[in-house]
Design a protein around this motif. Structure first.
Motif, PDB file in Angstrom:
ATOM      1  N   ASN A  19       0.861  -1.182   0.000  1.00 36.12           N
ATOM      2  CA  ASN A  19       0.000   0.000   0.000  1.00 36.12           C
ATOM      3  C   ASN A  19       0.896   1.230   0.000  1.00 36.12           C
ATOM      4  OD1 ASN A  19      -2.756  -0.249  -0.171  1.00 36.12           O
ATOM      5  ND2 ASN A  19      -3.147   0.520   1.883  1.00 36.12           N
ATOM      6  N   VAL A  20       0.807   2.022  -1.027  1.00 37.77           N
ATOM      7  CA  VAL A  20       1.661   3.203  -1.154  1.00 37.77           C
ATOM      8  C   VAL A  20       0.908   4.433  -0.641  1.00 37.77           C
ATOM      9  CG1 VAL A  20       2.954   4.643  -2.760  1.00 37.77           C
ATOM     10  CG2 VAL A  20       2.774   2.188  -3.163  1.00 37.77           C
ATOM     11  N   VAL A  21       1.578   5.245   0.153  1.00 42.68           N
ATOM     12  CA  VAL A  21       0.978   6.480   0.650  1.00 42.68           C
ATOM     13  C   VAL A  21       1.079   7.550  -0.433  1.00 42.68           C
ATOM     14  CG1 VAL A  21       1.066   8.284   2.407  1.00 42.68           C
ATOM     15  CG2 VAL A  21       1.551   5.905   3.036  1.00 42.68           C
ATOM     16  N   HIS A  22      -0.068   7.922  -0.986  1.00 42.76           N
ATOM     17  CA  HIS A  22      -0.140   9.018  -1.950  1.00 42.76           C
ATOM     18  C   HIS A  22      -0.600  10.268  -1.197  1.00 42.76           C
ATOM     19  CE1 HIS A  22      -0.924   5.331  -4.311  1.00 42.76           C
ATOM     20  NE2 HIS A  22      -0.528   5.969  -5.398  1.00 42.76           N
ATOM     21  N   LEU A  23       0.261  11.242  -1.061  1.00 46.44           N
ATOM     22  CA  LEU A  23      -0.145  12.541  -0.530  1.00 46.44           C
ATOM     23  C   LEU A  23      -0.400  13.430  -1.735  1.00 46.44           C
ATOM     24  CD1 LEU A  23      -0.736  14.624   1.582  1.00 46.44           C
ATOM     25  CD2 LEU A  23       1.723  14.900   1.978  1.00 46.44           C
ATOM     26  N   VAL A  24      -1.670  13.653  -2.019  1.00 50.78           N
ATOM     27  CA  VAL A  24      -2.088  14.265  -3.285  1.00 50.78           C
ATOM     28  C   VAL A  24      -2.489  15.719  -3.085  1.00 50.78           C
ATOM     29  CG1 VAL A  24      -3.730  14.098  -5.200  1.00 50.78           C
ATOM     30  CG2 VAL A  24      -2.902  12.025  -4.086  1.00 50.78           C
ATOM     31  N   THR A  25      -2.036  16.579  -3.984  1.00 53.71           N
ATOM     32  CA  THR A  25      -2.462  17.971  -4.011  1.00 53.71           C
ATOM     33  C   THR A  25      -2.451  18.441  -5.462  1.00 53.71           C
ATOM     34  OG1 THR A  25      -2.100  20.156  -3.027  1.00 53.71           O
ATOM     35  CG2 THR A  25      -0.135  18.935  -3.706  1.00 53.71           C
ATOM     36  N   LEU A  26      -2.758  19.701  -5.668  1.00 55.47           N
ATOM     37  CA  LEU A  26      -2.696  20.289  -7.001  1.00 55.47           C
ATOM     38  C   LEU A  26      -1.570  21.313  -7.050  1.00 55.47           C
ATOM     39  CD1 LEU A  26      -6.484  20.879  -7.842  1.00 55.47           C
ATOM     40  CD2 LEU A  26      -5.086  18.837  -8.232  1.00 55.47           C
ATOM     41  N   ARG A  27      -1.025  21.518  -8.223  1.00 55.37           N
ATOM     42  CA  ARG A  27       0.076  22.465  -8.390  1.00 55.37           C
ATOM     43  C   ARG A  27      -0.298  23.839  -7.858  1.00 55.37           C
ATOM     44  NH1 ARG A  27       4.877  20.775  -9.497  1.00 55.37           N
ATOM     45  NH2 ARG A  27       4.057  19.499 -11.220  1.00 55.37           N
ATOM     46  N   SER A  28      -1.545  24.230  -8.016  1.00 56.43           N
ATOM     47  CA  SER A  28      -1.994  25.571  -7.649  1.00 56.43           C
ATOM     48  C   SER A  28      -1.960  25.837  -6.148  1.00 56.43           C
ATOM     49  CB  SER A  28      -3.419  25.801  -8.163  1.00 56.43           C
ATOM     50  OG  SER A  28      -4.313  24.821  -7.643  1.00 56.43           O
ATOM     51  N   THR A  29      -1.909  24.769  -5.296  1.00 53.16           N
ATOM     52  CA  THR A  29      -1.914  24.992  -3.844  1.00 53.16           C
ATOM     53  C   THR A  29      -0.550  25.441  -3.325  1.00 53.16           C
ATOM     54  OG1 THR A  29      -1.291  22.707  -3.286  1.00 53.16           O
ATOM     55  CG2 THR A  29      -3.654  23.191  -3.579  1.00 53.16           C
ATOM     56  N   GLY A  30       0.509  25.145  -4.055  1.00 49.82           N
ATOM     57  CA  GLY A  30       1.850  25.489  -3.600  1.00 49.82           C
ATOM     58  C   GLY A  30       2.398  24.562  -2.543  1.00 49.82           C
ATOM     59  N   ILE A  31       1.702  23.466  -2.240  1.00 48.70           N
ATOM     60  CA  ILE A  31       2.172  22.501  -1.238  1.00 48.70           C
ATOM     61  C   ILE A  31       3.278  21.648  -1.853  1.00 48.70           C
ATOM     62  CG2 ILE A  31       1.533  20.485   0.139  1.00 48.70           C
ATOM     63  CD1 ILE A  31      -1.266  21.708   0.394  1.00 48.70           C
ATOM     64  N   GLU A  32       4.451  21.668  -1.229  1.00 55.44           N
ATOM     65  CA  GLU A  32       5.601  20.937  -1.755  1.00 55.44           C
ATOM     66  C   GLU A  32       6.186  19.928  -0.778  1.00 55.44           C
ATOM     67  OE1 GLU A  32       8.359  23.932  -2.920  1.00 55.44           O
ATOM     68  OE2 GLU A  32       7.225  24.529  -4.703  1.00 55.44           O
ATOM     69  N   SER A  33       5.741  19.974   0.477  1.00 50.72           N
ATOM     70  CA  SER A  33       6.268  19.055   1.491  1.00 50.72           C
ATOM     71  C   SER A  33       5.179  18.738   2.503  1.00 50.72           C
ATOM     72  CB  SER A  33       7.461  19.680   2.218  1.00 50.72           C
ATOM     73  OG  SER A  33       7.027  20.728   3.075  1.00 50.72           O
ATOM     74  N   VAL A  34       5.427  17.735   3.322  1.00 48.83           N
ATOM     75  CA  VAL A  34       4.462  17.359   4.350  1.00 48.83           C
ATOM     76  C   VAL A  34       4.234  18.511   5.316  1.00 48.83           C
ATOM     77  CG1 VAL A  34       3.915  15.666   6.132  1.00 48.83           C
ATOM     78  CG2 VAL A  34       5.260  14.982   4.147  1.00 48.83           C
ATOM     79  N   GLN A  35       5.289  19.228   5.657  1.00 47.81           N
ATOM     80  CA  GLN A  35       5.161  20.334   6.608  1.00 47.81           C
ATOM     81  C   GLN A  35       4.290  21.470   6.063  1.00 47.81           C
ATOM     82  OE1 GLN A  35       6.051  20.067   9.700  1.00 47.81           O
ATOM     83  NE2 GLN A  35       7.068  18.089   9.374  1.00 47.81           N
ATOM     84  N   ASP A  36       4.148  21.544   4.748  1.00 44.50           N
ATOM     85  CA  ASP A  36       3.301  22.571   4.142  1.00 44.50           C
ATOM     86  C   ASP A  36       1.819  22.326   4.378  1.00 44.50           C
ATOM     87  OD1 ASP A  36       5.504  23.907   3.150  1.00 44.50           O
ATOM     88  OD2 ASP A  36       5.382  23.005   1.147  1.00 44.50           O
ATOM     89  N   LEU A  37       1.472  21.186   4.982  1.00 48.25           N
ATOM     90  CA  LEU A  37       0.068  20.894   5.271  1.00 48.25           C
ATOM     91  C   LEU A  37      -0.459  21.719   6.432  1.00 48.25           C
ATOM     92  CD1 LEU A  37      -0.005  16.979   4.980  1.00 48.25           C
ATOM     93  CD2 LEU A  37      -0.625  18.673   3.235  1.00 48.25           C
ATOM     94  N   ARG A  38       0.439  22.295   7.205  1.00 50.14           N
ATOM     95  CA  ARG A  38       0.014  23.098   8.360  1.00 50.14           C
ATOM     96  C   ARG A  38      -0.840  24.268   7.878  1.00 50.14           C
ATOM     97  NH1 ARG A  38       3.014  21.676  12.916  1.00 50.14           N
ATOM     98  NH2 ARG A  38       4.830  20.342  12.455  1.00 50.14           N
ATOM     99  N   GLY A  39      -1.992  24.431   8.540  1.00 46.99           N
ATOM    100  CA  GLY A  39      -2.898  25.515   8.196  1.00 46.99           C
ATOM    101  C   GLY A  39      -3.760  25.251   6.973  1.00 46.99           C
ATOM    102  N   ARG A  40      -3.653  24.071   6.384  1.00 43.24           N
ATOM    103  CA  ARG A  40      -4.414  23.755   5.165  1.00 43.24           C
ATOM    104  C   ARG A  40      -5.603  22.843   5.479  1.00 43.24           C
ATOM    105  NH1 ARG A  40      -2.118  25.341   0.355  1.00 43.24           N
ATOM    106  NH2 ARG A  40      -0.232  26.558   0.741  1.00 43.24           N
ATOM    107  N   ARG A  41      -6.426  22.632   4.460  1.00 49.05           N
ATOM    108  CA  ARG A  41      -7.579  21.731   4.550  1.00 49.05           C
ATOM    109  C   ARG A  41      -7.154  20.387   3.952  1.00 49.05           C
ATOM    110  NH1 ARG A  41     -10.996  25.741   0.976  1.00 49.05           N
ATOM    111  NH2 ARG A  41      -8.958  25.526  -0.051  1.00 49.05           N
ATOM    112  N   VAL A  42      -7.093  19.357   4.797  1.00 52.31           N
ATOM    113  CA  VAL A  42      -6.500  18.082   4.380  1.00 52.31           C
ATOM    114  C   VAL A  42      -7.441  16.929   4.732  1.00 52.31           C
ATOM    115  CG1 VAL A  42      -4.510  16.553   4.599  1.00 52.31           C
ATOM    116  CG2 VAL A  42      -4.206  19.032   4.828  1.00 52.31           C
TER     117      VAL A  42
END
Length: 324
Positions: free
Chosen positions: A116-139
């Protein structure tokens, strides 16, 4: 209607009812707990149900949709389902009576399946580039009762990220996809095999990004959760993912109750492995399901019926035979 004819009709009805209930001599209707229709558990579970129904005498197996691993483990432990898919981390918690499980569950495995592979999925437009960038976001961490949610929280907690650090959403794959598309969600976790349909669908319709983990982050996760390991998602699996992406992974297993009849567990295991080519027609992840890989359940207990099959085809001591 003459009495003799009436008795004949009544007898025919009773026989028909008996046959319907039994499905033939010794026939039993069993169920395999899978997941939601956007993941891989459900189609693979449907494939297994078909294989077992056709090739195991006296068994009529049906696949049922569920919320995922946690629900599956509880259903199998309670006898509401005979077989269930699960992620390794959820099974470890169930056997230990930890997390969502108030007491140890009487469960055992009949085989390891695929990673089972962990896919952390976002869109280019969110600017999320790392796990730490999830802070303050809707996940989205996945729906309640799912192994997806167990995995997401294991990863986040290992990274030092808690509920108060972001806006938690508990969405299934379809809801997560829609949330990314309409801008009401910034990112989401999808734990599943390579080529997950839900991830493919997002990548086809939007400029999707699989957020990479660093070597140090993977090492931190593995220290916290030894069931995990590193995985390099190969390029070309998803549209727009043109370079390898480092991410955590863990294995899926099939579980049954410890009280399952040894002969039934043997037949289910044997038939799954002998007919695994049929499963590869459903998903390429089934190529991981070989006798040697399936029996390598590590420290997890393995059912005596499954152990007997693996002894016959492989010989030697079966890992996990001593239990947890």
């Amino acid at each position: 209607m003459p009495d003799k004819a009436a008795r004949g009709v009544l007898l025919a009805i009773l026989v028909a009812v008996w046959l319907t209930g039994c499905g033939g001599e010794g026939q039993r209707t069993l169920s395999i707990a899978t997941g939601n229709t956007n993941g891989l558990y459900y189609p693979l579970g449907g494939g297994l149900a078909s294989i077992w129904s056709r090739h195991v005498d006296g068994v009529n197996m049906k696949a049922e949709t569920t919320a995922g691993s946690v629900t599956n483990l509880i259903q199998v432990a309670k006898g509401e389902s005979e077989v269930g898919f699960t992620q390794a981390d959820a099974l470890a918690a169930a056997l230990a009576g930890a997390g969502r499980f108030p007491e140890p569950m009487p469960l055992t495995s009949i085989g390891k399946l695929y990673p089972n592979v962990v896919h952390l999925v976002t869109l280019r437009s969110t600017g999320i580039e790392s796990v730490q960038d999830l802070r303050g976001r809707r996940v989205s961490v996945g729906p309640p009762g799912s192994g997806n949610a167990v995995t997401a929280w294991n990863v986040l907690e290992a990274m030092g990220i808690g509920e108060s650090d972001f806006t938690v959403r508990q969405l299934n794959y379809a809801q997560m996809s829609n949330g990314l598309k309409d801008g009401t969600l910034d990112a989401g976790f999808i734990a599943g095999g390579v080529g997950m349909p839900a991830v493919v669908e997002i990548a086809v319709s939007r400029e999707m990004v699989l957020v990479p983990f660093t070597d140090d982050e993977i090492a931190t996760i593995v220290r916290a959760e030894p069931a995990y390991s590193r995985f390099d998602m190969p390029p070309g699996v998803y549209r727009g993912v043109d370079e390898p992406v480092l991410t955590p992974t863990l294995w899926n297993l099939l579980v049954v109750s410890r009280s399952m009849d040894e002969g039934l567990a043997y037949d289910l295991t044997r038939t799954m492995l002998e007919r695994r080519g049929d499963l590869e027609n459903i998903s390429s992840v089934a190529s991981f399901i070989t006798p040697a890989s399936a029996r390598d359940v590590g420290d997890f207990p393995i059912h005596p019926g499954a152990r007997r099959y693996y002894d016959e085809v492989l010989g030697g001591e079966v890992p996990g035979s001593g239990g947890r």
